[in-house]
Write a protein that holds these residues in place. Structure first.
Motif, PDB file in Angstrom:
ATOM      1  N   LYS A  37       0.858  -1.181   0.000  1.00 50.71           N
ATOM      2  CA  LYS A  37       0.000   0.000   0.000  1.00 50.71           C
ATOM      3  C   LYS A  37       0.899   1.238   0.000  1.00 50.71           C
ATOM      4  CE  LYS A  37      -3.409   2.439   2.886  1.00 50.71           C
ATOM      5  NZ  LYS A  37      -4.178   2.403   4.154  1.00 50.71           N
ATOM      6  N   HIS A  38       0.800   2.029  -1.054  1.00 52.65           N
ATOM      7  CA  HIS A  38       1.648   3.214  -1.196  1.00 52.65           C
ATOM      8  C   HIS A  38       0.826   4.456  -0.886  1.00 52.65           C
ATOM      9  CE1 HIS A  38       4.754   5.893  -2.624  1.00 52.65           C
ATOM     10  NE2 HIS A  38       3.909   6.445  -3.473  1.00 52.65           N
ATOM     11  N   LYS A  39       1.168   5.123   0.207  1.00 51.20           N
ATOM     12  CA  LYS A  39       0.480   6.355   0.585  1.00 51.20           C
ATOM     13  C   LYS A  39       1.006   7.496  -0.282  1.00 51.20           C
ATOM     14  CE  LYS A  39      -0.088   4.820   5.362  1.00 51.20           C
ATOM     15  NZ  LYS A  39       0.225   5.095   6.789  1.00 51.20           N
ATOM     16  N   ARG A  40       0.095   8.288  -0.819  1.00 51.99           N
ATOM     17  CA  ARG A  40       0.475   9.322  -1.767  1.00 51.99           C
ATOM     18  C   ARG A  40       0.984  10.569  -1.065  1.00 51.99           C
ATOM     19  NH1 ARG A  40      -2.649   7.726  -6.129  1.00 51.99           N
ATOM     20  NH2 ARG A  40      -1.427   9.108  -7.488  1.00 51.99           N
ATOM     21  N   SER A  41       1.584  11.463  -1.846  1.00 48.85           N
ATOM     22  CA  SER A  41       2.234  12.639  -1.272  1.00 48.85           C
ATOM     23  C   SER A  41       1.242  13.680  -0.761  1.00 48.85           C
ATOM     24  CB  SER A  41       3.163  13.272  -2.318  1.00 48.85           C
ATOM     25  OG  SER A  41       2.436  13.609  -3.489  1.00 48.85           O
ATOM     26  N   ARG A  42       0.048  13.715  -1.329  1.00 49.93           N
ATOM     27  CA  ARG A  42      -0.947  14.715  -0.923  1.00 49.93           C
ATOM     28  C   ARG A  42      -2.087  14.020  -0.172  1.00 49.93           C
ATOM     29  NH1 ARG A  42       0.757  16.173  -6.173  1.00 49.93           N
ATOM     30  NH2 ARG A  42       1.881  18.147  -6.152  1.00 49.93           N
ATOM     31  N   PHE A  43      -2.561  14.655   0.889  1.00 51.46           N
ATOM     32  CA  PHE A  43      -3.514  13.983   1.777  1.00 51.46           C
ATOM     33  C   PHE A  43      -4.815  13.629   1.083  1.00 51.46           C
ATOM     34  CE2 PHE A  43      -5.048  18.336   2.227  1.00 51.46           C
ATOM     35  CZ  PHE A  43      -6.417  18.172   2.351  1.00 51.46           C
ATOM     36  N   TRP A  44      -5.162  14.357   0.006  1.00 49.48           N
ATOM     37  CA  TRP A  44      -6.442  14.099  -0.646  1.00 49.48           C
ATOM     38  C   TRP A  44      -6.361  12.987  -1.704  1.00 49.48           C
ATOM     39  CZ3 TRP A  44      -5.205  15.344  -5.629  1.00 49.48           C
ATOM     40  CH2 TRP A  44      -4.274  16.371  -5.836  1.00 49.48           C
ATOM     41  N   GLN A  45      -5.168  12.435  -1.907  1.00 52.80           N
ATOM     42  CA  GLN A  45      -5.025  11.355  -2.877  1.00 52.80           C
ATOM     43  C   GLN A  45      -5.276  10.001  -2.220  1.00 52.80           C
ATOM     44  OE1 GLN A  45      -0.973  12.747  -4.272  1.00 52.80           O
ATOM     45  NE2 GLN A  45      -1.820  12.063  -6.225  1.00 52.80           N
ATOM     46  N   LYS A  46      -6.011   9.156  -2.897  1.00 47.31           N
ATOM     47  CA  LYS A  46      -6.218   7.800  -2.397  1.00 47.31           C
ATOM     48  C   LYS A  46      -4.910   7.016  -2.516  1.00 47.31           C
ATOM     49  CE  LYS A  46     -11.070   7.532  -3.903  1.00 47.31           C
ATOM     50  NZ  LYS A  46     -11.109   8.711  -4.785  1.00 47.31           N
ATOM     51  N   PRO A  47      -4.665   6.072  -1.604  1.00 51.44           N
ATOM     52  CA  PRO A  47      -3.446   5.265  -1.717  1.00 51.44           C
ATOM     53  C   PRO A  47      -3.512   4.353  -2.939  1.00 51.44           C
ATOM     54  CG  PRO A  47      -4.874   4.417   0.020  1.00 51.44           C
ATOM     55  CD  PRO A  47      -5.469   5.713  -0.431  1.00 51.44           C
ATOM     56  N   LYS A  48      -2.330   3.944  -3.404  1.00 54.77           N
ATOM     57  CA  LYS A  48      -2.255   2.977  -4.485  1.00 54.77           C
ATOM     58  C   LYS A  48      -1.900   1.616  -3.902  1.00 54.77           C
ATOM     59  CE  LYS A  48      -1.397   5.541  -8.706  1.00 54.77           C
ATOM     60  NZ  LYS A  48      -0.594   5.589  -9.949  1.00 54.77           N
ATOM     61  N   TYR A  49      -2.442   0.570  -4.501  1.00 49.61           N
ATOM     62  CA  TYR A  49      -2.197  -0.785  -4.028  1.00 49.61           C
ATOM     63  C   TYR A  49      -1.455  -1.550  -5.117  1.00 49.61           C
ATOM     64  CZ  TYR A  49      -5.595   0.545  -0.486  1.00 49.61           C
ATOM     65  OH  TYR A  49      -6.245   1.190   0.531  1.00 49.61           O
ATOM     66  N   LEU A  50      -0.268  -2.056  -4.768  1.00 51.02           N
ATOM     67  CA  LEU A  50       0.595  -2.721  -5.740  1.00 51.02           C
ATOM     68  C   LEU A  50       0.755  -4.187  -5.356  1.00 51.02           C
ATOM     69  CD1 LEU A  50       3.344   0.065  -5.834  1.00 51.02           C
ATOM     70  CD2 LEU A  50       1.332  -0.139  -7.304  1.00 51.02           C
ATOM     71  N   PRO A  51       0.045  -5.106  -6.021  1.00 56.42           N
ATOM     72  CA  PRO A  51       0.198  -6.529  -5.720  1.00 56.42           C
ATOM     73  C   PRO A  51       1.618  -7.003  -6.052  1.00 56.42           C
ATOM     74  CG  PRO A  51      -1.788  -6.109  -7.016  1.00 56.42           C
ATOM     75  CD  PRO A  51      -0.982  -4.861  -7.048  1.00 56.42           C
ATOM     76  N   THR A  52       2.136  -7.927  -5.272  1.00 56.91           N
ATOM     77  CA  THR A  52       3.464  -8.481  -5.515  1.00 56.91           C
ATOM     78  C   THR A  52       3.341  -9.945  -5.952  1.00 56.91           C
ATOM     79  OG1 THR A  52       3.861  -9.378  -3.287  1.00 56.91           O
ATOM     80  CG2 THR A  52       4.264  -7.015  -3.628  1.00 56.91           C
ATOM     81  N   ASP A  53       4.480 -10.547  -6.248  1.00 59.79           N
ATOM     82  CA  ASP A  53       4.502 -11.960  -6.644  1.00 59.79           C
ATOM     83  C   ASP A  53       4.702 -12.880  -5.446  1.00 59.79           C
ATOM     84  OD1 ASP A  53       4.246 -11.309  -9.358  1.00 59.79           O
ATOM     85  OD2 ASP A  53       6.402 -10.993  -9.563  1.00 59.79           O
ATOM     86  N   PHE A  54       4.638 -12.334  -4.232  1.00 59.73           N
ATOM     87  CA  PHE A  54       4.932 -13.109  -3.033  1.00 59.73           C
ATOM     88  C   PHE A  54       3.699 -13.239  -2.142  1.00 59.73           C
ATOM     89  CE2 PHE A  54       8.795 -10.932  -4.359  1.00 59.73           C
ATOM     90  CZ  PHE A  54       9.710 -11.982  -4.423  1.00 59.73           C
ATOM     91  N   THR A  55       3.682 -14.318  -1.359  1.00 59.88           N
ATOM     92  CA  THR A  55       2.659 -14.489  -0.324  1.00 59.88           C
ATOM     93  C   THR A  55       3.323 -14.290   1.045  1.00 59.88           C
ATOM     94  OG1 THR A  55       2.998 -16.864  -0.005  1.00 59.88           O
ATOM     95  CG2 THR A  55       1.478 -16.173  -1.775  1.00 59.88           C
ATOM     96  N   LEU A  56       2.503 -14.212   2.072  1.00 61.75           N
ATOM     97  CA  LEU A  56       3.041 -14.056   3.425  1.00 61.75           C
ATOM     98  C   LEU A  56       4.009 -15.181   3.763  1.00 61.75           C
ATOM     99  CD1 LEU A  56       3.034 -12.660   6.201  1.00 61.75           C
ATOM    100  CD2 LEU A  56       1.026 -14.044   6.787  1.00 61.75           C
ATOM    101  N   ASN A  57       3.690 -16.412   3.348  1.00 63.06           N
ATOM    102  CA  ASN A  57       4.559 -17.556   3.649  1.00 63.06           C
ATOM    103  C   ASN A  57       5.942 -17.414   3.019  1.00 63.06           C
ATOM    104  OD1 ASN A  57       2.852 -19.147   5.306  1.00 63.06           O
ATOM    105  ND2 ASN A  57       1.671 -19.768   3.499  1.00 63.06           N
ATOM    106  N   ASP A  58       6.030 -16.731   1.878  1.00 66.17           N
ATOM    107  CA  ASP A  58       7.332 -16.526   1.233  1.00 66.17           C
ATOM    108  C   ASP A  58       8.253 -15.649   2.067  1.00 66.17           C
ATOM    109  OD1 ASP A  58       6.601 -18.019  -1.011  1.00 66.17           O
ATOM    110  OD2 ASP A  58       5.659 -16.270  -1.959  1.00 66.17           O
TER     111      ASP A  58
END
Length: 461
Positions: A37-58
């Motif tokens: 979850k990438h929080k944006r630079s300006r408070f009024w921007q919604k965060p971006k969600y970047l899926p990865t190739d890993f799971t928690l177990n990895d």
């Protein structure tokens, strides 16, 4: 197409909730997939969600994986059709050139996802199984993510999945008429033939087949991670990495009247608006033309935003989005060329790049049904009137109808633009009154930033 369809789906079934639309068919959204979850630079921007190739177990130390209990629930049967028509005309007179352009566009997006199911992790059991487990802090994903303070780790706890083959269909119809005289030279427009008293028409029909077991939306749970790799699942509050012995905490802005917040933020951003308005007229005209063209489709604005995000981080701009039309790719490339000509690629955080990034950031945050209508109003005269309404929103709350000088059809479009951002316009005798609705989010502020930015590009044109 797919990104727009999933976004529409989430808006219909969980508007303002916790579901996140999947933006690409390439995203492998299994349960326990790690999402940044990438929080944006300006408070009024919604965060971006970047899926990865890993799971928690990895990312866990030790050999025993976590095997959560999964609840398989029938969700809903979904089919939606979204469409709209738009008409517009532009009259322009230049030296030795007189043009009258009229256009009529219509588009329809039909999403038939069929019967959907929800896979959901048993969170209490997951919390018990993860208690005492430790993350491998030397893992490359953790190291790269931890370097950026605005990043937070999360894992997928639920997902909405298709159960049968389904489809997304987009139908676009464009009609145009150009009337001109003495047109010896026009700016180059790829793959469009313009002739005197000529007509232009273009239809397209695209079908995307979606296989079963495709995730179209998901929900997450954030992690609070300590320096030694111990972590907790944040059921109620936000997560983050430990910094200097203390966990990150989210700072909430103090409650204040929205018009005061808007006034303060516009004052902070005035240098950016000034930067746009002082660009050469040809540069401003080119940027406005290409940006308003991209505003016809939210996915195109999002693609431009992603490119500018990379540039602001010092990375080479690249356009990797097969879902964009060729004309949209050309518009984004043209914007990059304008930036390069104005020296915006070096240094990385140049004033021009920062100011343009602000424009596109605001446009990306606007509601989807607002963007196309706003694009039709992006001529200097109408934008000047919209700027007056911005002053009303941020301060006076009313203006005389004579000062706004809005024809009935423009008043209807303007009313739609502001209403979609939780602002109502009301005629009362010869006065136009503005009222900000008490709704969650920052749409009134974002709209005002977008209008001020576009008006800065249009001034003097």
């Amino acid at each position: 197409m797919f990104a727009i369809a999933t976004k529409n789906f989430v808006k219909e079934v969980d508007d303002g909730g916790l579901l996140i639309p999947v933006s690409s068919l390439n995203d492998n959204m299994e349960l326990l997939t790690v999402v940044v979850k990438h929080k944006r630079s300006r408070f009024w921007q919604k965060p971006k969600y970047l899926p990865t190739d890993f799971t928690l177990n990895d990312l866990l130390t030790g050999d025993s994986p976590i095997t959560p209990t999964v609840l398989d629930i029938d969700f809903i049967k979904y089919s939606g059709t979204y469409g709209g028509g738009m008409e517009g005309s532009v009259d322009a007179s230049f030296a030795k050139v007189n043009l009258n352009v009229k256009g009529e566009d219509s588009s329809k997006l039909q999403s038939s996802f069929g019967s959907l199911k929800k896979d959901e992790v048993d969170v209490p059991k997951l919390m018990r199984e993860s208690k005492g487990r430790v993350l491998d802090m030397s893992h490359s994903l953790i190291q790269q993510t931890k370097e950026k303070q605005k990043n937070v780790f999360a894992i997928v706890k639920e997902r909405i999945v298709t159960t049968q083959p389904c489809s997304v269909i987009e139908v676009v119809q464009q009609r145009g008429l150009l009337v001109g005289s003495q047109v010896p030279c026009l700016p180059k427009v790829s793959k469009i033939l313009l002739t005197e008293n000529g007509k232009l028409s273009k239809d397209s029909n695209v079908t995307m087949e979606i296989p079963p077991h495709t995730t179209i939306a998901y929900g997450i749970i954030e992690l609070e991670i300590k320096n030694d790799g111990q972590f907790e699942l944040c059921v109620m509050s936000g997560g983050g990495f430990e910094v200097d012995g203390h966990s990150k905490t989210s700072l909430l802005c103090a409650s204040a009247p929205m018009n005061n917040v808007i006034q303060q933020e516009l004052e902070k951003l005035k240098d950016h608006f000034q930067q746009l308005s002082t660009l050469p007229a040809s540069t401003r005209s080119s940027l406005l033309h290409h940006i308003t063209g991209l505003m016809q489709e939210p996915a195109a604005v999002c693609a431009l935003q992603n490119v500018l995000d990379r540039m602001c981080l010092g990375k080479k701009p690249s356009l990797d989005n097969d879902g964009l039309k060729e004309s949209q790719q050309q518009s984004i490339q043209a914007i990059l060329e304008v930036l390069e000509q104005s020296g915006a690629e070096e240094p990385t955080q140049s004033p021009v790049l920062t100011a343009l990034h602000l424009v596109v950031s605001a446009l990306e945050e606007l509601p989807d049904d607002c963007l196309p209508v706003l694009s039709v109003c992006c001529n200097p005269a109408t934008l000047q009137t919209l700027e007056l309404l911005v002053q009303c929103v941020s301060g006076t709350r009313e203006a005389s109808l004579s000062s706004t000088a809005l024809p009935d059809d423009d008043y209807e479009k303007t009313g739609h633009i502001f209403a979609s951002c939780n602002v109502s316009l009301q005629r009362d005798s010869d006065v136009l009154r503005v009222e900000i609705k008490h709704e969650p989010g920052n749409y009134p502020l974002i709209l005002c930033i977008a209008i001020k930015s576009l008006a800065s590009l249009a001034c003097g044109c």
